[in-house]
Design a protein around this motif. Structure first.
Motif, PDB file in Angstrom:
ATOM      1  N   ARG A   1       0.813  -1.217   0.000  1.00 17.94           N
ATOM      2  CA  ARG A   1       0.000   0.000   0.000  1.00 17.94           C
ATOM      3  C   ARG A   1       0.843   1.262   0.000  1.00 17.94           C
ATOM      4  NH1 ARG A   1      -4.488  -0.673   4.603  1.00 17.94           N
ATOM      5  NH2 ARG A   1      -5.256   1.200   3.534  1.00 17.94           N
ATOM      6  N   SER A   2       2.144   1.113  -0.243  1.00 19.31           N
ATOM      7  CA  SER A   2       3.056   2.250  -0.226  1.00 19.31           C
ATOM      8  C   SER A   2       3.618   2.507  -1.625  1.00 19.31           C
ATOM      9  CB  SER A   2       4.219   1.982   0.742  1.00 19.31           C
ATOM     10  OG  SER A   2       3.760   1.780   2.054  1.00 19.31           O
ATOM     11  N   TRP A   3       4.027   3.740  -1.853  1.00 20.64           N
ATOM     12  CA  TRP A   3       4.704   4.080  -3.098  1.00 20.64           C
ATOM     13  C   TRP A   3       6.158   3.644  -2.995  1.00 20.64           C
ATOM     14  CZ3 TRP A   3       2.335   5.338  -7.415  1.00 20.64           C
ATOM     15  CH2 TRP A   3       1.027   5.865  -7.351  1.00 20.64           C
ATOM     16  N   LEU A   4       6.571   2.734  -3.869  1.00 17.50           N
ATOM     17  CA  LEU A   4       7.917   2.188  -3.851  1.00 17.50           C
ATOM     18  C   LEU A   4       8.629   2.528  -5.152  1.00 17.50           C
ATOM     19  CD1 LEU A   4       7.216  -1.372  -2.383  1.00 17.50           C
ATOM     20  CD2 LEU A   4       7.835   0.704  -1.151  1.00 17.50           C
TER      21      LEU A   4
ATOM     22  N   GLY B   1      12.402  12.160 -12.885  1.00 22.16           N
ATOM     23  CA  GLY B   1      12.584  10.974 -13.702  1.00 22.16           C
ATOM     24  C   GLY B   1      12.402   9.682 -12.942  1.00 22.16           C
ATOM     25  N   TRP B   2      12.065   9.764 -11.663  1.00 22.68           N
ATOM     26  CA  TRP B   2      11.905   8.562 -10.840  1.00 22.68           C
ATOM     27  C   TRP B   2      10.509   7.969 -11.019  1.00 22.68           C
ATOM     28  CZ3 TRP B   2      13.978  11.277  -5.823  1.00 22.68           C
ATOM     29  CH2 TRP B   2      15.357  11.468  -5.945  1.00 22.68           C
ATOM     30  N   ILE B   3      10.450   6.674 -11.184  1.00 25.13           N
ATOM     31  CA  ILE B   3       9.181   5.969 -11.359  1.00 25.13           C
ATOM     32  C   ILE B   3       8.829   5.238 -10.064  1.00 25.13           C
ATOM     33  CG2 ILE B   3       7.949   4.197 -12.674  1.00 25.13           C
ATOM     34  CD1 ILE B   3       9.984   4.675 -14.943  1.00 25.13           C
ATOM     35  N   PHE B   4       7.608   5.436  -9.598  1.00 26.38           N
ATOM     36  CA  PHE B   4       7.125   4.779  -8.391  1.00 26.38           C
ATOM     37  C   PHE B   4       5.868   3.974  -8.723  1.00 26.38           C
ATOM     38  CE2 PHE B   4       9.613   8.303  -6.919  1.00 26.38           C
ATOM     39  CZ  PHE B   4      10.197   7.880  -5.724  1.00 26.38           C
ATOM     40  N   ILE B   5       5.671   2.877  -8.001  1.00 23.84           N
ATOM     41  CA  ILE B   5       4.477   2.057  -8.179  1.00 23.84           C
ATOM     42  C   ILE B   5       3.824   1.805  -6.828  1.00 23.84           C
ATOM     43  CG2 ILE B   5       5.152   0.909 -10.323  1.00 23.84           C
ATOM     44  CD1 ILE B   5       6.236  -1.398  -8.680  1.00 23.84           C
ATOM     45  N   ASN B   6       2.518   1.552  -6.870  1.00 18.39           N
ATOM     46  CA  ASN B   6       1.750   1.284  -5.660  1.00 18.39           C
ATOM     47  C   ASN B   6       0.661   0.277  -6.015  1.00 18.39           C
ATOM     48  OD1 ASN B   6       0.007   1.396  -3.385  1.00 18.39           O
ATOM     49  ND2 ASN B   6       0.679   3.472  -2.934  1.00 18.39           N
ATOM     50  N   GLU B   7       0.611  -0.840  -5.297  1.00 18.81           N
ATOM     51  CA  GLU B   7      -0.371  -1.885  -5.590  1.00 18.81           C
ATOM     52  C   GLU B   7      -1.750  -1.586  -5.024  1.00 18.81           C
ATOM     53  OE1 GLU B   7       0.738  -6.050  -5.722  1.00 18.81           O
ATOM     54  OE2 GLU B   7       2.737  -5.483  -5.005  1.00 18.81           O
ATOM     55  N   ASP B   8      -1.879  -0.516  -4.242  1.00 17.69           N
ATOM     56  CA  ASP B   8      -3.171  -0.161  -3.675  1.00 17.69           C
ATOM     57  C   ASP B   8      -3.883   0.809  -4.621  1.00 17.69           C
ATOM     58  OD1 ASP B   8      -5.361   0.549  -2.214  1.00 17.69           O
ATOM     59  OD2 ASP B   8      -4.258   1.474  -0.566  1.00 17.69           O
TER      60      ASP B   8
ATOM     61  N   ASP C   1      -6.496   2.424  -4.209  1.00 19.99           N
ATOM     62  CA  ASP C   1      -7.155   3.513  -3.491  1.00 19.99           C
ATOM     63  C   ASP C   1      -6.175   4.389  -2.723  1.00 19.99           C
ATOM     64  OD1 ASP C   1      -9.743   2.617  -4.281  1.00 19.99           O
ATOM     65  OD2 ASP C   1      -9.669   1.083  -2.721  1.00 19.99           O
ATOM     66  N   ALA C   2      -4.892   4.178  -2.915  1.00 20.34           N
ATOM     67  CA  ALA C   2      -3.890   4.961  -2.185  1.00 20.34           C
ATOM     68  C   ALA C   2      -3.899   6.421  -2.639  1.00 20.34           C
ATOM     69  CB  ALA C   2      -2.503   4.367  -2.392  1.00 20.34           C
ATOM     70  N   LEU C   3      -3.434   7.308  -1.756  1.00 24.79           N
ATOM     71  CA  LEU C   3      -3.247   8.698  -2.144  1.00 24.79           C
ATOM     72  C   LEU C   3      -2.246   8.762  -3.298  1.00 24.79           C
ATOM     73  CD1 LEU C   3      -2.903  10.424   1.358  1.00 24.79           C
ATOM     74  CD2 LEU C   3      -4.890  10.452  -0.144  1.00 24.79           C
ATOM     75  N   GLY C   4      -2.320   9.800  -4.105  1.00 24.65           N
ATOM     76  CA  GLY C   4      -1.361   9.984  -5.182  1.00 24.65           C
ATOM     77  C   GLY C   4       0.045  10.133  -4.632  1.00 24.65           C
ATOM     78  N   LEU C   5       1.022   9.931  -5.485  1.00 23.15           N
ATOM     79  CA  LEU C   5       2.414   9.974  -5.055  1.00 23.15           C
ATOM     80  C   LEU C   5       2.770  11.304  -4.403  1.00 23.15           C
ATOM     81  CD1 LEU C   5       5.331   8.917  -4.984  1.00 23.15           C
ATOM     82  CD2 LEU C   5       5.599   9.758  -7.332  1.00 23.15           C
TER      83      LEU C   5
END
Length: 227
Positions: free
Chosen positions: A53-56, A159-166, A168-172
């Motif tokens: 549920r976190s931005w990684l 230029g960093w790419i982040f992903i989140n499997e949730d 409904d999570a807040l935007g990055l």
């Protein structure tokens, strides 16, 4: 780093060096239960409630600079495919065919105009749409629109790419809060990925994080390397 930030950091360092007791109102902290490090059930709670549920961080835009570029990341514990589609949009999908769950790619990175599952040959466009299936006549009333690749939240900072499997999570940027402005000072849009190296460390990840988040050990372990 601007003068105001530099002054604030120096003031905080001076405060820490001068104080002889905890700051006013600082609470008495309880001991951390050992189970938090070794209990399999607690680990599962962390996986589902934190890491999923976190931005990684997943990678850098330069890894998918051109349409058709893709790379595979496993930072969430699940193989996820990052791809630049033919329209130039950045996308992320689970590396899983919608038929029997076979992997779409097995290499770490590549260039393609689409993805074909090596198990049964189902093929997908770069934007995740199911394009064709082998022996279509045997799949009665198969709705291609319902078998698109499963997307994963994907956003960028510079230029960093982040992903989140949730989903409904807040935007990055909302999740980063004031940290975003701290990071922006490094001119992120003009940073380039020059080299990346990963290490498998044979230890509990929380022990590793503890070491890098606290400075209590510096005077014991780093007497000759840190002042």
């Amino acid at each position: 780093m601007d003068a105001k930030t530099t002054r604030r950091i120096k003031d905080n360092i001076a405060f820490e060096a001068a104080r002889t007791k905890p700051p006013a109102g600082f609470p008495r902290l309880p001991d951390i239960a050992a189970a938090r490090y070794i209990d399999p059930q607690f680990l599962e709670l962390e996986k589902q409630g934190l890491w999923k549920r976190s931005w990684l961080y997943a990678g850098h835009n330069s890894q998918v600079a051109e349409p058709g570029n893709w790379f595979l990341t496993g930072n969430t514990g699940t193989p996820i495919l990052i791809v630049r589609d033919l329209q130039g949009e950045l996308r992320a999908f689970y590396n899983t065919c919608r038929h029997r769950g076979g992997p779409l790619v097995t290499e770490e990175a590549g260039q393609s105009r689409g993805f074909v599952c090596g198990y049964h040959g189902w093929s997908y466009t770069l934007d995740g749409q199911l394009k064709s299936v082998r022996d279509k006549r045997d799949f009665v009333d198969l709705d291609f629109a319902c078998r698109s690749l499963l997307p994963v939240r994907c956003e960028t900072l510079g230029g960093w790419i982040f992903i989140n499997e949730d989903p409904d999570a807040l935007g990055l940027l909302e999740s980063l809060g004031p940290l975003e402005s701290e990071l922006r000072q490094f001119d992120l849009d003009n940073l380039m990925l020059v080299h990346s190296r990963s290490y498998d460390v044979p230890c509990n990840v929380k022990v590793l994080l503890d070491v890098f988040l606290e400075v209590y050990h510096l005077k014991s372990i780093h007497q000759d390397t840190a002042d």
